[in-house]
Each structure stands twice: as structure tokens, then as C-alpha cells.
Design an enzyme around this catalytic site. Sequence first.
Site: not given
Length: 232
Positions: A144, A148
Site C-alpha cells: 500500500y 501511494k
Amino acid sequence: MSSPFVIIYGGSGALGSVAVRLFKQRMYQVINIDLSSNASADHSIAVPSSFETLSEQSTYISDKVSGILNNNKVDAIVCVAGGWQGGNAASKGFIGSADKSIKQSVNTSLIAASLAARYLSPTGLLVLAGAAPALKGTPGMIGYGMAKAAVHHLVTSLAMPGSGVDGRVVGILPVTLDTKENRSAMPNADFTTWTPLDTVVEKIFTWLSTPAECESGKLYSIITENSVTKFE
């Protein structure tokens, strides 16, 4: 004169649904792009999950958008598609969660950038969703955080001369958004540090309507303390 257009990528999700609602209240024609339709949007592009490549998915979406716009431009493209995935390098599902994060955050942001290059007004605004924790290491959610961080790089690159995008580009980097799903998953959390969804969308609208209020290329960390939110 027809109402101006905006594209909400991820407009069937929690934050995206709020964006659809608030932009419609301001008389925008809203195009929603997501895996499922949003009946509140003026136009919904439900993206099939059967595409084997990102190029196929991008072509499908771009063709649909082109048919809706009929040579018009959009005032804003707001990409808030995504989802949280945990896991460190030793986790059983580590590779799968990383792959899902890339598809949810990086791939959608790349498509949004491509749409901006073709359809965004020169005075328009492209908003991509990063995450404040991904400004540094994220050992408990590596895939994740990596995805990002890639979105952060994309924002910075798109705002530079020669990127192919003429409008302004900003990143929104929340910590925790105040959604029903998050409250269900973390019922004992301190909700005064969570950011209301309406607050995020209202800020995006301010940036769109008052260009001097935002700096192109900036990654805006969204910090909420004692129920007061700052964009820094």
C-alpha cells in the site's frame, strides 16, 4: 450554456460518492468511473474486470469519456479510487496485497493522468489520492505504501513542464478518513483525528474555484486533530 463537466474516478466509493453529490449540488455534470455505477452521477462508466491489460482498460475508459464529452473539456478530474491493504514482506498474502494496491491506486491514477492529458481544461484541476503515511516507510503495509508513494511521484511529475498535462495537479494525502467502513473496523479509535469526507471534497472545490488557493505539484497532507482539519 451547458453545465461544466467533472470526472470522479472512484465515484462509487465512500469519498467518491460524496464528491459526486457535492459537485452535482454545484451544478456540475458528473462522470463517474468505477467498477460499479453510481445512480447519482449524470454519467457512469462501469469498468469491466475482465480486461487483461492496463492499456485495454485505459482505452475503454477514454473512449467512453470521449463519447460523453462530445469535444468538451472537463474542469476537474478527481481520482479517489483505491483501498487499504496491509501486510509486511513475511505476510502470506504479501505479493497479492501489493498487486492489488498497485491496481487500485497506481493504475487508476495513471489512467486519470492520461484522461487529463486529453480532456482536462488548461485551467482545470487534476487531483490524485496519495497517503500521508507513505511519505516515509510503511513496514506494516508495504504494498500500500509503495503504491501511494508512486502516486506522489506521479503528482510531482505531472505538475512539471513537459508532462503532457496543462492544468494544475495536486495530491491529497489523508491519514484516516471518517467512513462507515473505518468506524466498523476500528470502533475504539479516536474519531477526532479522522477527516470528514465532506471536508476533503469542499477543499477540492475551493482549489478548483479559486486557483490561487492551491499550489500545483504540492502533496497536501490532511491532518485532523481535535476535529479540526488542516491541509499542509
